[in-house]
Motif scaffolding. Sequence first.
Motif, PDB file in Angstrom:
ATOM      1  N   ILE A 139       0.851  -1.190   0.000  1.00 45.53           N
ATOM      2  CA  ILE A 139       0.000   0.000   0.000  1.00 45.53           C
ATOM      3  C   ILE A 139       0.888   1.243   0.000  1.00 45.53           C
ATOM      4  O   ILE A 139       1.871   1.306   0.740  1.00 45.53           O
ATOM      5  N   ILE A 140       0.514   2.211  -0.810  1.00 47.17           N
ATOM      6  CA  ILE A 140       1.309   3.428  -0.903  1.00 47.17           C
ATOM      7  C   ILE A 140       1.348   4.182   0.426  1.00 47.17           C
ATOM      8  O   ILE A 140       0.357   4.199   1.174  1.00 47.17           O
ATOM      9  N   ASN A 141       2.512   4.765   0.753  1.00 51.68           N
ATOM     10  CA  ASN A 141       2.709   5.583   1.947  1.00 51.68           C
ATOM     11  C   ASN A 141       2.519   4.784   3.244  1.00 51.68           C
ATOM     12  O   ASN A 141       2.185   5.344   4.282  1.00 51.68           O
ATOM     13  N   ARG A 142       2.742   3.476   3.182  1.00 46.95           N
ATOM     14  CA  ARG A 142       2.607   2.643   4.380  1.00 46.95           C
ATOM     15  C   ARG A 142       3.849   2.783   5.266  1.00 46.95           C
ATOM     16  O   ARG A 142       4.899   3.236   4.841  1.00 46.95           O
ATOM     17  N   MET A 143       3.722   2.323   6.497  1.00 47.92           N
ATOM     18  CA  MET A 143       4.853   2.304   7.407  1.00 47.92           C
ATOM     19  C   MET A 143       5.937   1.366   6.885  1.00 47.92           C
ATOM     20  O   MET A 143       5.636   0.336   6.267  1.00 47.92           O
ATOM     21  N   VAL A 144       7.186   1.713   7.133  1.00 46.38           N
ATOM     22  CA  VAL A 144       8.296   0.835   6.774  1.00 46.38           C
ATOM     23  C   VAL A 144       8.132  -0.481   7.527  1.00 46.38           C
ATOM     24  O   VAL A 144       7.856  -0.506   8.721  1.00 46.38           O
ATOM     25  N   GLY A 145       8.264  -1.592   6.800  1.00 47.35           N
ATOM     26  CA  GLY A 145       8.139  -2.907   7.423  1.00 47.35           C
ATOM     27  C   GLY A 145       6.733  -3.468   7.456  1.00 47.35           C
ATOM     28  O   GLY A 145       6.527  -4.603   7.874  1.00 47.35           O
ATOM     29  N   ARG A 146       5.753  -2.696   6.988  1.00 47.51           N
ATOM     30  CA  ARG A 146       4.380  -3.203   6.954  1.00 47.51           C
ATOM     31  C   ARG A 146       4.276  -4.376   5.989  1.00 47.51           C
ATOM     32  O   ARG A 146       4.795  -4.336   4.877  1.00 47.51           O
ATOM     33  N   VAL A 147       3.625  -5.423   6.418  1.00 44.94           N
ATOM     34  CA  VAL A 147       3.386  -6.593   5.577  1.00 44.94           C
ATOM     35  C   VAL A 147       1.886  -6.839   5.512  1.00 44.94           C
ATOM     36  O   VAL A 147       1.204  -6.843   6.548  1.00 44.94           O
ATOM     37  N   GLY A 148       1.377  -7.032   4.326  1.00 50.45           N
ATOM     38  CA  GLY A 148      -0.048  -7.284   4.150  1.00 50.45           C
ATOM     39  C   GLY A 148      -0.360  -8.754   3.988  1.00 50.45           C
ATOM     40  O   GLY A 148       0.348  -9.631   4.481  1.00 50.45           O
TER      41      GLY A 148
END
Length: 307
Positions: A188-197
């Motif tokens: 996802i754009i502009n997500r937190m660094v390290g975010r995993v979906g």
Amino acid sequence: MNPVLVVHGGAGPVSEDVKERVRQGIIRAATVGYGILREGGSAVDAVEGAVVTLEDDPEFNAGCGSVLNTNGEVEMDASIMDGKDLSTGAVSAVRGIANPIKLARLVMEKTPHCFLTHHGAAQFAAAMGVPEIPAEKLITERNKKRLEKEKQEKEAQETDSEPNLGTVGAVALDCKGNVAYATSTGGIINRMVGRVGDSPCVGSGGYADSNIGAISTTGHGESILKVNLARLTLFHMQQGKTVEEAADLSLGYMKSRVKGLGGLILVSKTGDWVAKWTTTSMPWAAAKDDKLHFGIDPGETTVTDLA
């Protein structure tokens, strides 16, 4: 068994200025994957080939063309599964690799593990001889502008009811009756660094069991994770629902329970298939019996003969 290949290019709005390029990209991926099946290739080979084609296409949010995190960097996730024996490979927070789905398959076939992330995935890629590419080669000017726009809108507290939710995926049934799935995303754009979906998470971003079928999902990752969308859909099939009914039930549940929008492609062990979504659009294509079906918007289906 007549082979089947279905691909998707992500659930979410598709602007008119890129619609034809997206349509051609999804057709190209389906043609590549189905060609592998027609030549006797495995379902795993076919879904990998189709997804690599989409990762290499800058119109899609995977590989080259992945959207950027809040630091303006590309972090990619991918997973793949062989329905024959439930073997699985997944990677997350991958950087500097052109095709995360290839690395996910190496995890499946060359390690005793199912999932590698970030630095560990990078070390494994180097050990396997996967070429590292400069990070900037994965970043497009369009995604730089999109990130800046997203940040400005967030500061102004403007919200988009349906942000771009792009992911790519493929499912296949091969001539031996085995199924597989592959899913890959830039997140996802502009997500937190390290975010995993959801995309690298087996049971959410996809699932494959040759006794049931194979599915690849797309949409709001947090919502998909909460309801285990992929496995939920196959559960409905185990209860005797058709592919259409199973897709409608699981997508409807995600929308009503957690207000999540998304889409999926699904193929059964008998070769029935469906592409469904609750977002505005979802580019998709399906190949079966030497015919290609494809569309982007609701009610849009074109059928052509495959050479």
